[in-house]
Structure formats: structure tokens, C-alpha cells
Write an enzyme that holds these catalytic residues in place. Structure first.
Site, PDB file in Angstrom:
ATOM      1  N   HIS A  17     -11.159  -1.615   5.240  1.00 29.82           N
ATOM      2  CA  HIS A  17     -10.380  -0.450   5.685  1.00 29.82           C
ATOM      3  C   HIS A  17     -10.916   0.821   5.026  1.00 29.82           C
ATOM      4  O   HIS A  17     -11.033   1.865   5.676  1.00 29.82           O
ATOM      5  CB  HIS A  17      -8.900  -0.602   5.296  1.00 29.82           C
ATOM      6  N   LYS A  41       4.666  -9.484  11.328  1.00 32.34           N
ATOM      7  CA  LYS A  41       3.639 -10.127  10.488  1.00 32.34           C
ATOM      8  C   LYS A  41       4.209 -10.621   9.160  1.00 32.34           C
ATOM      9  O   LYS A  41       3.452 -11.120   8.329  1.00 32.34           O
ATOM     10  CB  LYS A  41       2.515  -9.135  10.203  1.00 32.34           C
ATOM     11  N   ARG A  93     -14.724  -5.054  14.104  1.00 32.80           N
ATOM     12  CA  ARG A  93     -15.562  -5.843  13.201  1.00 32.80           C
ATOM     13  C   ARG A  93     -16.476  -6.795  13.958  1.00 32.80           C
ATOM     14  O   ARG A  93     -17.569  -7.100  13.513  1.00 32.80           O
ATOM     15  CB  ARG A  93     -14.678  -6.656  12.252  1.00 32.80           C
ATOM     16  N   SER A 131      -6.832  -8.896   6.120  1.00 34.83           N
ATOM     17  CA  SER A 131      -5.848  -8.943   5.037  1.00 34.83           C
ATOM     18  C   SER A 131      -5.325 -10.358   4.805  1.00 34.83           C
ATOM     19  O   SER A 131      -5.047 -10.742   3.661  1.00 34.83           O
ATOM     20  CB  SER A 131      -4.689  -7.999   5.352  1.00 34.83           C
TER      21      SER A 131
END
Ligand code: COA
Length: 167
Positions: A17, A41, A93, A131
Site C-alpha cells: 500500500h 471483512k 497486483r 493484508s
């Protein structure tokens, strides 16, 4: 004055990030890092904790733009409209990110045509990062030094240490 928002859950913020934030800072004058509550989440850190952590970590980042960190709830385009943002930054990504990101970008454009989504690619050394993987490694006592800044590492490792003690 060009303003971009960089939304995400950031649970926690990683070097990937930060790489995107550095790149975006060369393109925009102001970047608002918008931290989604994202209860779906079940984040490890509260939105307030994530905001605080990001603010502290950004002190050591080499950027050319003004950076603001804020929590947000609701639609990202409503936030963008309110803050008169020109762009929404997203990191791409790998090809696997593309379909979901394309859908979000097109829906957001339909909802608020004035905002454009700008995709930036992080350095290839961060393309494998997210993450969840950071949390998984830390939860089993693995070292996350290469993935997150020292303060984030300390915070996440302490949380999992406490959790292990309670077991
Ligand atoms: N480096 C490392 N990891 C990265 C990364 C990078 N450069 N870019 C993305 N990731 C990771 C994130 O850490 C995250 O990992 P996780 O799933 O393990 O938590 C994952 O890739 C993608 O998540 P993130 O960037 O946090 O976005 P998200 O998909 O969780 O959230 C929001 C996207 C919050 C921006 C989106 O859901 C949103 O806009 N919500 C508001 C509601 C709304 O407007 N909905 C309509 C959208 S069309």
C-alpha cells in the site's frame, strides 16, 4: 490542484500500500487515504486504530503530495463527490485483481462520471502481498518484518501474542 482518494480496508497497511501511495504522490497534489470500516471483512483492527496506524507510518514515507487519512462509511463515490476528488486510486497486483477492479471502476463511473479510477502497479516485490496473508503469518508467530513497517509489525504481533496467551 488534483485530488485523489485511495480507498481500502488497510487491515493492516502493508509495504505494498505504501508503495502505491508513494507512486500516487508523484501524480496528485493531495491524496486522501480513505479507510473503509468494512465490517464484512471482520477487521482485526478498528477503523480508528487503522487510521492512527497509517498516520504514524506515513511520517516516514517519501511523498510529494499532501496526505490525509480519514475513515469512511458508505459509497466511495459519495465520499469522492463530497471531497471533489478527481480520481480513485487502486493498486493492481496481478491479473487476478483485474476483473473485480474493472467492475468496481465501471460501477463507480456509472454512479459518479466525474471521477476516474487510476490503476497503479506496485513494485513487483510486493505483488504477492495482501493484508490477510500478513495476519495469517503473524497469527502463527511468523515474522512479518518484510511485509509491513516496524510499528505495524509491533502492533499486529502484540495482538496475536495476547490472543495466544488467552488460549
Ligand atoms: N499491496 C498490498 N496489498 C494490497 C495492495 C497493495 N498494493 N492492494 C490491495 N491489496 C490487498 C489488500 O490488503 C486487501 O487484502 P485483504 O483482502 O487480505 O484485506 C485486498 O488486496 C484488497 O482489498 P482493499 O484494497 O482493502 O480493498 P477492498 O477490496 O477490501 O475494499 C473498497 C475496497 C473498500 C475500496 C470497496 O469495497 C469500497 O469502495 N467500498 C465502499 C462501498 C462502495 O462504494 N461499494 C461500491 C463499489 S463499486
Amino acid at each position: 490542484m488534483k485530488t485523489a482518494i485511495y480507498p481500502g480496508t488497510f487491515d493492516p497497511i502493508t509495504y505494498g500500500h505504501l508503495d502505491i501511495i508513494e507512486r500516487a504522490s508523484r501524480l496528485f497534489d493531495k491524496i486522501i487515504i480513505t479507510v473503509a470500516q468494512n465490517p464484512t471483512k471482520s477487521p482485526l483492527l478498528s477503523a480508528e486504530e487503522r487510521v492512527e496506524l497509517i498516520r504514524k507510518v506515513l511520517v516516514d514515507v517519501d511523498v510529494d503530495a499532501t496526505l490525509i487519512v480519514e475513515p469512511f462509511e458508505g459509497l466511495i463515490v459519495d465520499f469522492a463527490r463530497k471531497r471533489k476528488a478527481d480520481a480513485i486510486i487502486r493498486g493492481l497486483r496481478a491479473i487476478s485483481d483485474f476483473e473485480y477492479e474493472l467492475q468496481m471502476a465501471l460501477v463507480n463511473r456509472r454512479l459518479y462520471p466525474k471521477v476516474s479510477t487510476v490503476f497503479l502497479m506496485p513494485h513487483e516485490k510486493y505483488t504477492y502481498l495482501n493484508s490477510s496473508i500478513v495476519k495469517e503469518v503473524a497469527s502463527f508467530g511468523g515474522d512479518i518484518e518484510n511485509f509491513v513497517p516496524p510499528l505495524v509489525r509491533e502492533t499486529i504481533e502484540n495482538i496475536y501474542k495476547q490472543k495466544r496467551k488467552k488460549r
